[in-house]
Design a protein around this motif. Structure first.
Motif, PDB file in Angstrom:
ATOM      1  N   LYS A   3      -0.366  -0.281 -14.508  1.00 35.10           N
ATOM      2  CA  LYS A   3       0.706  -1.016 -13.830  1.00 35.10           C
ATOM      3  C   LYS A   3       1.772  -0.023 -13.403  1.00 35.10           C
ATOM      4  N   LEU A   4       2.055  -0.018 -12.109  1.00 37.46           N
ATOM      5  CA  LEU A   4       3.039   0.918 -11.560  1.00 37.46           C
ATOM      6  C   LEU A   4       4.410   0.279 -11.437  1.00 37.46           C
ATOM      7  N   THR A   5       5.428   1.135 -11.548  1.00 36.65           N
ATOM      8  CA  THR A   5       6.814   0.754 -11.302  1.00 36.65           C
ATOM      9  C   THR A   5       7.437   1.907 -10.522  1.00 36.65           C
ATOM     10  N   LYS A   6       8.677   1.711 -10.097  1.00 33.99           N
ATOM     11  CA  LYS A   6       9.337   2.827  -9.405  1.00 33.99           C
ATOM     12  C   LYS A   6       9.540   4.005 -10.355  1.00 33.99           C
ATOM     13  N   GLU A   7       9.554   3.737 -11.665  1.00 34.52           N
ATOM     14  CA  GLU A   7       9.745   4.815 -12.631  1.00 34.52           C
ATOM     15  C   GLU A   7       8.495   5.700 -12.788  1.00 34.52           C
ATOM     16  N   ASN A   8       7.302   5.123 -12.696  1.00 36.19           N
ATOM     17  CA  ASN A   8       6.098   5.936 -12.939  1.00 36.19           C
ATOM     18  C   ASN A   8       5.235   6.186 -11.704  1.00 36.19           C
ATOM     19  N   PHE A   9       5.626   5.664 -10.541  1.00 35.41           N
ATOM     20  CA  PHE A   9       4.801   5.799  -9.333  1.00 35.41           C
ATOM     21  C   PHE A   9       4.534   7.263  -8.976  1.00 35.41           C
ATOM     22  N   GLU A  10       5.587   8.048  -8.949  1.00 36.97           N
ATOM     23  CA  GLU A  10       5.428   9.455  -8.557  1.00 36.97           C
ATOM     24  C   GLU A  10       4.465  10.185  -9.492  1.00 36.97           C
ATOM     25  N   GLU A  11       4.656   9.992 -10.794  1.00 32.11           N
ATOM     26  CA  GLU A  11       3.811  10.671 -11.780  1.00 32.11           C
ATOM     27  C   GLU A  11       2.358  10.195 -11.700  1.00 32.11           C
ATOM     28  N   GLU A  12       2.151   8.875 -11.602  1.00 31.28           N
ATOM     29  CA  GLU A  12       0.806   8.307 -11.653  1.00 31.28           C
ATOM     30  C   GLU A  12       0.041   8.448 -10.337  1.00 31.28           C
ATOM     31  N   VAL A  13       0.759   8.537  -9.217  1.00 29.47           N
ATOM     32  CA  VAL A  13       0.093   8.546  -7.905  1.00 29.47           C
ATOM     33  C   VAL A  13       0.314   9.862  -7.168  1.00 29.47           C
ATOM     34  N   LEU A  14       1.558  10.180  -6.870  1.00 30.25           N
ATOM     35  CA  LEU A  14       1.849  11.332  -6.011  1.00 30.25           C
ATOM     36  C   LEU A  14       1.597  12.667  -6.696  1.00 30.25           C
ATOM     37  N   ASN A  15       1.772  12.716  -8.017  1.00 31.55           N
ATOM     38  CA  ASN A  15       1.542  13.966  -8.746  1.00 31.55           C
ATOM     39  C   ASN A  15       0.200  13.974  -9.470  1.00 31.55           C
ATOM     40  N   SER A  16      -0.684  13.064  -9.075  1.00 27.33           N
ATOM     41  CA  SER A  16      -1.962  12.920  -9.762  1.00 27.33           C
ATOM     42  C   SER A  16      -3.054  13.659  -8.993  1.00 27.33           C
ATOM     43  N   GLU A  17      -3.945  14.302  -9.727  1.00 24.10           N
ATOM     44  CA  GLU A  17      -5.090  14.953  -9.090  1.00 24.10           C
ATOM     45  C   GLU A  17      -6.225  13.954  -9.013  1.00 24.10           C
ATOM     46  N   GLY A  18      -7.021  14.072  -7.966  1.00 24.02           N
ATOM     47  CA  GLY A  18      -8.154  13.168  -7.803  1.00 24.02           C
ATOM     48  C   GLY A  18      -7.787  11.968  -6.962  1.00 24.02           C
ATOM     49  N   ILE A  19      -8.588  10.927  -7.107  1.00 29.87           N
ATOM     50  CA  ILE A  19      -8.457   9.731  -6.272  1.00 29.87           C
ATOM     51  C   ILE A  19      -7.717   8.643  -7.039  1.00 29.87           C
ATOM     52  N   VAL A  20      -6.692   8.091  -6.381  1.00 30.75           N
ATOM     53  CA  VAL A  20      -5.917   6.997  -6.962  1.00 30.75           C
ATOM     54  C   VAL A  20      -5.872   5.856  -5.957  1.00 30.75           C
ATOM     55  N   LEU A  21      -6.274   4.663  -6.396  1.00 30.42           N
ATOM     56  CA  LEU A  21      -6.176   3.468  -5.557  1.00 30.42           C
ATOM     57  C   LEU A  21      -4.980   2.664  -6.039  1.00 30.42           C
ATOM     58  N   VAL A  22      -4.122   2.262  -5.100  1.00 32.17           N
ATOM     59  CA  VAL A  22      -2.945   1.453  -5.434  1.00 32.17           C
ATOM     60  C   VAL A  22      -3.078   0.098  -4.749  1.00 32.17           C
ATOM     61  N   ASP A  23      -3.041  -0.951  -5.541  1.00 37.70           N
ATOM     62  CA  ASP A  23      -3.074  -2.324  -5.047  1.00 37.70           C
ATOM     63  C   ASP A  23      -1.639  -2.837  -5.025  1.00 37.70           C
ATOM     64  N   PHE A  24      -1.071  -2.962  -3.824  1.00 40.49           N
ATOM     65  CA  PHE A  24       0.274  -3.531  -3.668  1.00 40.49           C
ATOM     66  C   PHE A  24       0.109  -5.044  -3.562  1.00 40.49           C
ATOM     67  N   TRP A  25       0.804  -5.790  -4.433  1.00 43.79           N
ATOM     68  CA  TRP A  25       0.620  -7.228  -4.469  1.00 43.79           C
ATOM     69  C   TRP A  25       1.906  -7.941  -4.840  1.00 43.79           C
ATOM     70  N   SER A  26       1.856  -9.282  -4.795  1.00 45.79           N
ATOM     71  CA  SER A  26       2.987 -10.120  -5.176  1.00 45.79           C
ATOM     72  C   SER A  26       2.445 -11.463  -5.656  1.00 45.79           C
ATOM     73  N   GLU A  27       3.174 -12.097  -6.579  1.00 50.29           N
ATOM     74  CA  GLU A  27       2.756 -13.414  -7.067  1.00 50.29           C
ATOM     75  C   GLU A  27       2.717 -14.449  -5.948  1.00 50.29           C
ATOM     76  N   SER A  28       3.528 -14.263  -4.919  1.00 48.87           N
ATOM     77  CA  SER A  28       3.591 -15.237  -3.831  1.00 48.87           C
ATOM     78  C   SER A  28       2.545 -14.987  -2.745  1.00 48.87           C
ATOM     79  N   CYS A  29       1.710 -13.981  -2.922  1.00 45.94           N
ATOM     80  CA  CYS A  29       0.670 -13.644  -1.940  1.00 45.94           C
ATOM     81  C   CYS A  29      -0.666 -14.205  -2.432  1.00 45.94           C
ATOM     82  N   ASP A  30      -1.082 -15.315  -1.831  1.00 48.69           N
ATOM     83  CA  ASP A  30      -2.323 -15.967  -2.266  1.00 48.69           C
ATOM     84  C   ASP A  30      -3.535 -15.056  -2.106  1.00 48.69           C
ATOM     85  N   LEU A  31      -3.615 -14.349  -0.985  1.00 53.06           N
ATOM     86  CA  LEU A  31      -4.770 -13.471  -0.766  1.00 53.06           C
ATOM     87  C   LEU A  31      -4.787 -12.327  -1.774  1.00 53.06           C
TER      88      LEU A  31
END
Length: 105
Positions: A3-31
């Protein structure tokens, strides 16, 4: 899935080696909620090669906008911290996500 937040996004995604998939979502988005189980199945299938993460945009809108996420659902794939794939839209399907994943693997 991480689970990403603004606090860990950089470390978990931008500073990560290899492939990272990020699912951007919201409770109000049915799809978003509709495809989430499929994305979680992909996470199980590809967990050896891909780090799967998700970011609820509630409380993280600036971060989403900074990654040029303007609509939901959005799936972004990063390789060594660099955005390589941006999928989004009402017709987004798990099969398309898997096809893009295979391209970067």
């Amino acid at each position: 899935m991480v689970k990403l937040t603004k606090e860990n996004f950089e470390e978990e995604v931008l500073n990560s080696e290899g492939i990272v998939l990020v699912d951007f979502w919201s409770e109000s988005c049915d799809l978003c909620l509709e495809i989430m189980p499929g994305v979680e199945k992909l996470a199980e299938k590809y967990s050896d090669n891909v780090k799967f993460t998700k970011l609820n945009i509630k409380g993280n809108r600036r971060l989403a906008m900074g990654q040029k996420v303007m609509g939901l659902p959005s799936i972004l794939i990063y390789v060594d911290g660099e955005k390589k794939v941006h999928l989004s839209g009402e017709d987004l399907e798990v099969e398309a996500i898997e096809a893009e994943l295979k391209k970067v693997l």
